[in-house]
Design an enzyme around this catalytic site. Sequence first.
Site, PDB file in Angstrom:
ATOM      1  N   GLY A 108       8.140  -0.433   0.279  1.00 36.52           N
ATOM      2  CA  GLY A 108       7.810  -0.360   1.823  1.00 36.52           C
ATOM      3  C   GLY A 108       8.473  -1.557   2.388  1.00 36.52           C
TER       4      GLY A 108
ATOM      5  N   GLY B 287       7.464  -8.641   2.620  1.00 35.31           N
ATOM      6  CA  GLY B 287       6.593  -9.948   2.261  1.00 35.31           C
ATOM      7  C   GLY B 287       5.287 -10.247   2.551  1.00 35.31           C
TER       8      GLY B 287
ATOM      9  CB  SER C 139      -0.877  -0.059   1.260  1.00 40.21           C
ATOM     10  OG  SER C 139      -0.387  -0.249   2.388  1.00 40.21           O
TER      11      SER C 139
ATOM     12  CD  GLU D 191       8.097  -6.570  -1.922  1.00 42.18           C
ATOM     13  OE1 GLU D 191       7.366  -6.138  -1.940  1.00 42.18           O
ATOM     14  OE2 GLU D 191       8.556  -7.176  -1.132  1.00 42.18           O
TER      15      GLU D 191
HETATM   16  C1  A5P Z   1       5.103  -6.880  -0.181  1.00 47.99           C
HETATM   17  O1  A5P Z   1       5.405  -8.208  -0.451  1.00 47.99           O
HETATM   18  C2  A5P Z   1       5.888  -6.202   0.974  1.00 47.99           C
HETATM   19  O2  A5P Z   1       6.930  -6.466   1.312  1.00 47.99           O
HETATM   20  C3  A5P Z   1       5.505  -4.813   1.201  1.00 47.99           C
HETATM   21  O3  A5P Z   1       6.474  -3.911   0.628  1.00 47.99           O
HETATM   22  C4  A5P Z   1       5.244  -4.635   2.659  1.00 47.99           C
HETATM   23  O4  A5P Z   1       4.211  -5.746   3.265  1.00 47.99           O
HETATM   24  C5  A5P Z   1       4.658  -3.303   3.214  1.00 47.99           C
HETATM   25  O5  A5P Z   1       3.305  -3.124   2.870  1.00 47.99           O
HETATM   26  P1  A5P Z   1       2.450  -1.891   3.162  1.00 47.99           P
HETATM   27  O6  A5P Z   1       3.316  -0.736   2.393  1.00 47.99           O
HETATM   28  O7  A5P Z   1       1.235  -2.244   2.507  1.00 47.99           O
HETATM   29  O8  A5P Z   1       2.319  -2.050   4.692  1.00 47.99           O
END
Ligand code: A5P
Length: 231
Positions: free
Chosen positions: A87, A100, A31, A108
């Site tokens: 993020g 993750g 997000s 990522e």
């Molecule tokens: C996705 O796989 C994650 O690594 C995201 O980067 C992580 O969960 C952060 O997500 P939010 O920004 O939604 O908190």
Amino acid sequence: MIDVERYKQHAAEQALQYVESGMVLGLGSGSTAAHMVNRLAQRLADGRLRDIVGVPTSEATAALARRLGIPLATLDERPQLDLTLDGADEIDPQLNLIKGLGGALLHEKIVAACSRRLIILADDSKLVGQLGTRAALPVEVIMFALPLCTRRLAELDCTTTLRRMADGSPFCTDEGNVILDCRFANIPDAALLSTALNAIPGVVAHGLFIDMAMIALVAGPAGVRTLMRPT
Ligand code: A5P
């Protein structure tokens, strides 16, 4: 809007300060990264930025970027990235991370490893004294190796839960693998744990990002703090 959502937006806005025209940019997932992708599209549309090529870290981010008209490339086409903005689920004082929760950890990590710099954007609830305090550690494994990986992970003293969709079916990553969410009572040495996880046959990736992030932009009630990885 609840505060945490506003903080994510503030961090995303701040992250755009590091983006320059002409860059090849890794586009994170989740997000907070989605706020950044939206803002990036605005800057491309109004001419504040130009000639940006994005390398997305998930199908979801690729779909969002395509919808917003951001030019995309694969790692095959652009193997060297200037910067990745992403993020995180947890950030420790050394800027080691757990990532993750959204399931995109493998791409990522690969995109971050291809980047000169990884900058993390997050709200301040992601800061922890020690990794594993709040978040489970996601471990992506190939289905064939699930019994072995589950057993070997349990031997590392954690409880594992196969991540599932709302309908009960196993969550499937963009690479067609499954995720074991691992709860550790304590992760005293994340680098050591990372090495142990990498040694399990069938583990494709795990959510520990050690020595990868250079900067974390962490937003809270007092604004956005810029945290640098200690040298
Ligand atoms: C996705 O796989 C994650 O690594 C995201 O980067 C992580 O969960 C952060 O997500 P939010 O920004 O939604 O908190």
